[in-house]
Every structure is written in structure tokens, then in C-alpha cells.
Scaffold this active site. Structure first.
Site, PDB file in Angstrom:
ATOM      1  N   ARG A  23       3.640 -26.065  -1.190  1.00  0.00           N
ATOM      2  CA  ARG A  23       3.133 -25.249  -0.076  1.00  0.00           C
ATOM      3  C   ARG A  23       1.604 -25.189  -0.035  1.00  0.00           C
ATOM      4  O   ARG A  23       1.032 -24.182   0.390  1.00  0.00           O
ATOM      5  CB  ARG A  23       3.700 -23.825  -0.128  1.00  0.00           C
ATOM      6  CG  ARG A  23       5.205 -23.743   0.045  1.00  0.00           C
ATOM      7  CD  ARG A  23       5.588 -24.001   1.506  1.00  0.00           C
ATOM      8  NE  ARG A  23       6.954 -23.621   1.790  1.00  0.00           N
ATOM      9  CZ  ARG A  23       7.310 -22.456   2.345  1.00  0.00           C
ATOM     10  NH1 ARG A  23       6.412 -21.565   2.674  1.00  0.00           N
ATOM     11  NH2 ARG A  23       8.577 -22.215   2.590  1.00  0.00           N
ATOM     12  N   ARG A  27      -0.963 -20.675   4.801  1.00  0.00           N
ATOM     13  CA  ARG A  27      -1.681 -19.501   5.306  1.00  0.00           C
ATOM     14  C   ARG A  27      -2.801 -18.967   4.436  1.00  0.00           C
ATOM     15  O   ARG A  27      -3.634 -18.201   4.897  1.00  0.00           O
ATOM     16  CB  ARG A  27      -0.676 -18.375   5.575  1.00  0.00           C
ATOM     17  CG  ARG A  27       0.148 -18.616   6.809  1.00  0.00           C
ATOM     18  CD  ARG A  27       1.292 -17.643   6.893  1.00  0.00           C
ATOM     19  NE  ARG A  27       2.194 -17.827   5.760  1.00  0.00           N
ATOM     20  CZ  ARG A  27       3.386 -17.278   5.656  1.00  0.00           C
ATOM     21  NH1 ARG A  27       3.819 -16.479   6.595  1.00  0.00           N
ATOM     22  NH2 ARG A  27       4.147 -17.509   4.616  1.00  0.00           N
ATOM     23  N   ARG A  36      -3.418 -23.518  13.154  1.00  0.00           N
ATOM     24  CA  ARG A  36      -2.141 -22.974  13.612  1.00  0.00           C
ATOM     25  C   ARG A  36      -2.320 -22.170  14.896  1.00  0.00           C
ATOM     26  O   ARG A  36      -1.490 -22.246  15.803  1.00  0.00           O
ATOM     27  CB  ARG A  36      -1.496 -22.107  12.539  1.00  0.00           C
ATOM     28  CG  ARG A  36      -0.026 -21.884  12.826  1.00  0.00           C
ATOM     29  CD  ARG A  36       0.621 -20.892  11.925  1.00  0.00           C
ATOM     30  NE  ARG A  36       0.231 -19.540  12.256  1.00  0.00           N
ATOM     31  CZ  ARG A  36       0.707 -18.446  11.656  1.00  0.00           C
ATOM     32  NH1 ARG A  36       1.572 -18.577  10.677  1.00  0.00           N
ATOM     33  NH2 ARG A  36       0.300 -17.265  12.017  1.00  0.00           N
ATOM     34  N   ASP A  73       8.403 -28.892   7.959  1.00  0.00           N
ATOM     35  CA  ASP A  73       9.253 -27.880   7.335  1.00  0.00           C
ATOM     36  C   ASP A  73      10.625 -28.505   7.095  1.00  0.00           C
ATOM     37  O   ASP A  73      11.035 -29.412   7.830  1.00  0.00           O
ATOM     38  CB  ASP A  73       9.394 -26.643   8.223  1.00  0.00           C
ATOM     39  CG  ASP A  73       9.957 -25.478   7.417  1.00  0.00           C
ATOM     40  OD1 ASP A  73       9.176 -24.822   6.708  1.00  0.00           O
ATOM     41  OD2 ASP A  73      11.176 -25.259   7.454  1.00  0.00           O
ATOM     42  N   TYR A 151      20.893 -22.277   5.261  1.00  0.00           N
ATOM     43  CA  TYR A 151      20.305 -21.785   6.519  1.00  0.00           C
ATOM     44  C   TYR A 151      21.225 -22.071   7.712  1.00  0.00           C
ATOM     45  O   TYR A 151      21.328 -21.265   8.632  1.00  0.00           O
ATOM     46  CB  TYR A 151      18.937 -22.437   6.773  1.00  0.00           C
ATOM     47  CG  TYR A 151      17.861 -21.900   5.868  1.00  0.00           C
ATOM     48  CD1 TYR A 151      17.242 -20.679   6.134  1.00  0.00           C
ATOM     49  CD2 TYR A 151      17.459 -22.603   4.735  1.00  0.00           C
ATOM     50  CE1 TYR A 151      16.257 -20.172   5.303  1.00  0.00           C
ATOM     51  CE2 TYR A 151      16.472 -22.111   3.896  1.00  0.00           C
ATOM     52  CZ  TYR A 151      15.876 -20.891   4.185  1.00  0.00           C
ATOM     53  OH  TYR A 151      14.908 -20.395   3.358  1.00  0.00           O
TER      54      TYR A 151
END
Ligand code: CP3
Length: 344
Positions: A23, A27, A36, A73, A151
Site C-alpha cells: 500500500r 493516502r 486523487r 485495487d 467480498y
């Protein structure tokens, strides 16, 4: 030109132990937040090869990591198989219509056709390869069939995984049918990433620990191994990294045709080394929260470097970096790993 990261994946001697962070594009970097915002939202950023390329390269420029990981992703795959996906603020990813029966499963796109819909990912890879410095490697990736299935069946992240595990125990044939369908797409997906220029691939099995041992091998590891064997048979020069999170207790039974085993932060490196160090190069495994403190970072990096002093190692965190980590501490981690492992 030989790349230190690729050499390390194959267990060759390198001038120092290379480092990257799961990752690493994200952010905690103000530069990421800016791109973004320009893109609109997270999924739009994934669909925008130019901007996805830009954020992929940011940690290479800013932190000096030895490898870039494709910015995307794991959930773009079920999304392109036909599942509507939304990233809801504060809740994470949500599939509005989870897959819970054969009819819904049969309605999903499969095989090469689904993999071809991810063209924006391959275009991102081609753009990255034009700009990535020659001495750095590009890592492509996918989620494991099991982690994607959690998911797809739950519809979102879960604490208990009871909806997907109900299928494991009450409806195993349905689960195997779903996992087989996803596995087929992922073989082509990784293959197309490699054809576009990915030089290493990692399979993330983030929710491995949701399954008891026998079910883990049956419903997750076997499918990951199948993907790895397929890729190895076609691309033996491409290193494969497997990252199943939270299965330290099963390490002695891990096998398969891959090169690097990603050790999560809850597993002591010495334990991983004892069980797997002769057969696989080990990646990892600093607890990501140590990045909040330089002292705690130093203590851990020094200890891992000591355990892995003979090499056959790639530095990383034991899971993804968190959004509120100071950039300065991430830089410190990367530099320290490269310095403490220097050899003649
Ligand atoms: O590692 C990298 O820098 C490459 C990019 C990458 C992302 N997600 C970007 C991302 C990778 C390799 C992933 C993998 C991923 N995605 C995993 C497996 C790895 C792991 O951490 O266990 C999983 C389980 C997902 C699913 C996912 N995507 C979740 C649960 C979330 C929400 C949680 C969160 O951190 O907000 C995402 C969103 C996501 N994927 C973000 C990023 C940078 C944050 C989105 C944003 O910009 O707001």
C-alpha cells in the site's frame, strides 16, 4: 540490466536487501491526495491510466523504494466480472448485489473475456514501464480467489465472515464453482499484466485467517497454487510473491511453485525462516504501526536484519501502510533497511 529486486526474489546475492511497502501508493502521501482529488474519486483514479501511473511512481521518487507496485485495487476484478462496486466513505468497498446463488454466479463474466475488460490496468502498466527508472522493478498483483470471494459473497468487509463461511460449510460446491471461476479470470489477468510489462506478481490473500486449517488449504491455498503454477509454467523468469495474512500456524505445510513468501507482522521472522527459509525467499514483516515511531522502527528493522543476515530476504511491512503515518517516518524506514543490510 539486472535489477536488485528481481535478483533478491530469486535468492541471488545483492549489494543490499531491497525494500518496498504494501500500500505504498496511498493516502499518507499529500501528493497522492492531490491526484486523487483531480481524478474525482478512488475508482476513477483506478480507471485513469495516466493518473494511476503517476501515483504508482510517487513512492519510488519520494521514498526511494526498490520496486513500484501497480496502482489499482484487488476489487476491480469482480467489478469487471459484472458486480457494481462503490467505495463508501468510512465503510470501504461495497458490492450492492452480492453473489449468493448459482444464478447470480452464472450471470458474471468469466475467463479471458473478463480479463480483457481490465485493459485500463494493462495500459497503466505500459505507461509506468515507460517512466520507471531502469534499476527499479514493477510489481503487478491480484487478490487471491478466496479474498475476492469474501467480498463477492459478503458484499463488503466483514468481522466474522459468517455469510461466506456459511457457503463454505453448507454449500461447498457453490463455493468451489465460484472460486474456480474467479481463479480462471485471475490466471489470464496476471498473464495480461505480465504481457503489458509487470516484472513480478504478488497474490494478496488478506483474509486467509478467516478459515480453519483444512478449509484454508481446500478453499484458498490450493487455488493460489493453481494460479502460481500456471504463471510459472509460462513465465519462469517472473518471480511470484504469495502473501497469505495470518496463517503462521500452518507454515510447515506451505508448498507450491512460487518464489517469495510474504510474512505478515504477527509471525516472528525467525519462525517463518525456520519453516520456509530454505525453500522460499522471505518478504516482510515490520508491524505497520511501528512506523508511528522512529525508535520502534529502528528496533524492528535491526532485529529483522539480524535474523535475515544471510540474505534470501526482501524488506517490507507485515501488512499495508496506514493513512496517518508521517511521510518522514516512511522515508526513514526505507533508508534504514537499505543501509543496515549493505554487504560487500
Ligand atoms: O500497494 C499499493 O500501493 C498499490 C495499490 C493497492 C490498493 N489496494 C490501493 C487502495 C493495492 C495492492 C490494494 C490491495 C487491496 N485492496 C487489498 C489487499 C491488500 C491488503 O491491504 O490487505 C484489499 C483487501 C483491498 C480492498 C480495499 N481497497 C479496501 C478494504 C479498501 C478500503 C480500506 C481503505 O484503506 O480505505 C480499499 C481502498 C484502497 N485501495 C485505497 C487505496 C490507496 C484507499 C482509497 C482512497 O484513496 O481513499
Amino acid at each position: 540490466m539486472s535489477k536488485i529486486f528481481i535478483d533478491a526474489c530469486f535468492g541471488k546475492k545483492t549489494p543490499y536487501t531491497p525494500v518496498w511497502m504494501m500500500r505504498q501508493a496511498g493516502r499518507y502521501l499529500p501528493e497522492y491526495m492531490k491526484v486523487r482529488e483531480e481524478a474525482g474519486d478512488f475508482l476513477s483514479l483506478c480507471h485513469d491510466p495516466k493518473r494511476a501511473c503517476e501515483v504508482t511512481l510517487q513512492p519510488v521518487d519520494i521514498l526511494g523504494v526498490d520496486a513500484a507496485i501497480l496502482f489499482s485495487d484487488i476489487l476491480v476484478v469482480p467489478n469487471e466480472m459484472g458486480m457494481e462496486l462503490d467505495f463508501v466513505k468510512g465503510e470501504g468497498p461495497v458490492f450492492a448485489k452480492p453473489i449468493r446463488d448459482e444464478k447470480a454466479l452464472d450471470g458474471l463474466l468469466g475467463g479471458k473475456e473478463a480479463a480483457r475488460k481490465l485493459e485500463y490496468v494493462y495500459e497503466t502498466i505500459r505507461l509506468i514501464k515507460e517512466r520507471l527508472p531502469d534499476d527499479k522493478a514493477l510489481i503487478g498483483f491480484t487478490g487471491s480467489p478466496w479474498t475476492l470471494a469474501t467480498y463477492m459473497v459478503e458484499g463488503q468487509g466483514s468481522k466474522s465472515y459468517s455469510i461466506v463461511k456459511k457457503e463454505v460449510y453448507a454449500n461447498p460446491e457453490f463455493m468451489h464453482k465460484l472460486l474456480a471461476k474467479v481463479t480462471e479470470v485471475l490466471k489470464y489477468y496476471l498473464e495480461m499484466q505480465i504481457e503489458a510489462g509487470a516484472e513480478v506478481v504478488q497474490i494478496f490473500d488478506s483474509w486467509a485467517s478467516a478459515l480453519e486449517k483444512s478449509k484454508y488449504f481446500e478453499f484458498s491455498w490450493n487455488y493460489m497454487k493453481e494460479i502460481a503454477s500456471y504463471i510459472k509454467s509460462k513465465y519462469p523468469h517472473i518471480p511470484i510473491i504469495m502473501f497469505p495474512k495470518g496463517i503462521a500456524i500452518y507454515l510447515d505445510e506451505i508448498d507450491g511453485d512460487f518464489d517469495v513468501f510474504g510474512v505478515d507482522w504477527s509471525t516472528p521472522m525467525a519462525v517463518a525462516k525456520k519453516h520456509l527459509g530454505d525453500r522460499y525467499v522471505l518478504q516482510g514483516n515490520m508491524e505497520p504501526c511501528r512506523l508511528y515511531s522512529k525508535e520502534a522502527t529502528k528496533e524492528c528493522v535491526t532485529s529483522i536484519a539480524n535474523t535475515m543476515k544471510e540474505g534470501r530476504h526482501i524488506f517490507n511491512l507485515g501488512h499495508g501502510i496506514l493513512p496517518d503515518v508521517p511521510v518522514e517516518n516512511a522515508k526513514y524506514f526505507v533508508k534504514l533497511c537499505q543501509e543496515v543490510s549493505k554487504r560487500d
